[in-house]
Scaffold this motif. Structure first.
Motif, PDB file in Angstrom:
ATOM      1  N   SER A 158       0.808  -1.224   0.000  1.00 36.45           N
ATOM      2  CA  SER A 158       0.000   0.000   0.000  1.00 36.45           C
ATOM      3  C   SER A 158       0.835   1.265   0.000  1.00 36.45           C
ATOM      4  O   SER A 158       0.382   2.301  -0.456  1.00 36.45           O
ATOM      5  CB  SER A 158      -0.903   0.021   1.229  1.00 36.45           C
ATOM      6  N   LEU A 171      -1.237   8.372   1.270  1.00 28.09           N
ATOM      7  CA  LEU A 171      -2.243   9.368   1.653  1.00 28.09           C
ATOM      8  C   LEU A 171      -1.901  10.770   1.168  1.00 28.09           C
ATOM      9  O   LEU A 171      -2.773  11.645   1.143  1.00 28.09           O
ATOM     10  CB  LEU A 171      -2.426   9.371   3.176  1.00 28.09           C
ATOM     11  N   TRP A 209       1.369   2.780   2.586  1.00 30.78           N
ATOM     12  CA  TRP A 209       0.714   3.574   3.612  1.00 30.78           C
ATOM     13  C   TRP A 209       1.721   3.949   4.675  1.00 30.78           C
ATOM     14  O   TRP A 209       2.555   3.128   5.021  1.00 30.78           O
ATOM     15  CB  TRP A 209      -0.442   2.764   4.233  1.00 30.78           C
ATOM     16  N   PRO A 210       1.770   5.118   5.198  1.00 24.63           N
ATOM     17  CA  PRO A 210       0.845   6.234   5.025  1.00 24.63           C
ATOM     18  C   PRO A 210       1.243   7.196   3.900  1.00 24.63           C
ATOM     19  O   PRO A 210       0.550   8.178   3.662  1.00 24.63           O
ATOM     20  CB  PRO A 210       0.906   6.956   6.372  1.00 24.63           C
ATOM     21  N   TYR A 264      -6.580   5.646   1.176  1.00 19.22           N
ATOM     22  CA  TYR A 264      -6.134   4.249   1.129  1.00 19.22           C
ATOM     23  C   TYR A 264      -7.066   3.433   0.233  1.00 19.22           C
ATOM     24  O   TYR A 264      -6.611   2.617  -0.565  1.00 19.22           O
ATOM     25  CB  TYR A 264      -6.100   3.674   2.546  1.00 19.22           C
TER      26      TYR A 264
END
Length: 121
Positions: free
Chosen positions: A73, A79, A75-76, A84
């Motif tokens: 992902s 963002l 992530w973060p 997400y």
């Protein structure tokens, strides 16, 4: 080895070479996997995520096959570009048609196998 972020191609510029050819060569090593990650932050905010990432995602899938590709992902950091949920949905739309089992492998089982993470039930 896992190639992170697809090897950081120039997605926002739409540049395919030399990344395209280099990825093909790298995929010939059976022990090498590729992580579908870090893409949304490499796309300009004015560009459509799916349209921009599709040729890159599909080339990865063509080279490595669904067995040696895993999702990450980012992530973060993702963002900074979008939610997400949008990160995941954009990737799913950019993928070639695959089965639900293959999708589950891409989103978990392939990483579990590569990193030798035991099943916890």
């Amino acid at each position: 080895m896992v190639l992170d972020h697809l090897g950081n191609p120039y997605i926002s510029e739409g540049v395919l070479e030399p990344w395209h050819s280099d990825l093909e060569r790298l995929s010939k090593f059976d022990q090498t996997y590729c992580k579908l990650s870090g893409m949304v932050t490499r796309i300009n905010k004015e560009q459509d995520f799916v349209t921009s990432m599709k040729p890159y995602v599909q080339h990865v899938m063509s080279c490595f096959g669904v067995e040696r590709v895993m999702y990450g992902s980012d992530w973060p950091v993702c963002l900074l570009a979008c939610s997400y949920e949008e990160t995941i949905s954009s990737l799913i739309e950019a993928l070639p048609q695959i089965t639900e089992i293959q999708l589950n492998n891409l989103f978990g089982s392939n990483a579990q196998q590569f990193y030798r993470i035991p099943n916890v039930t």
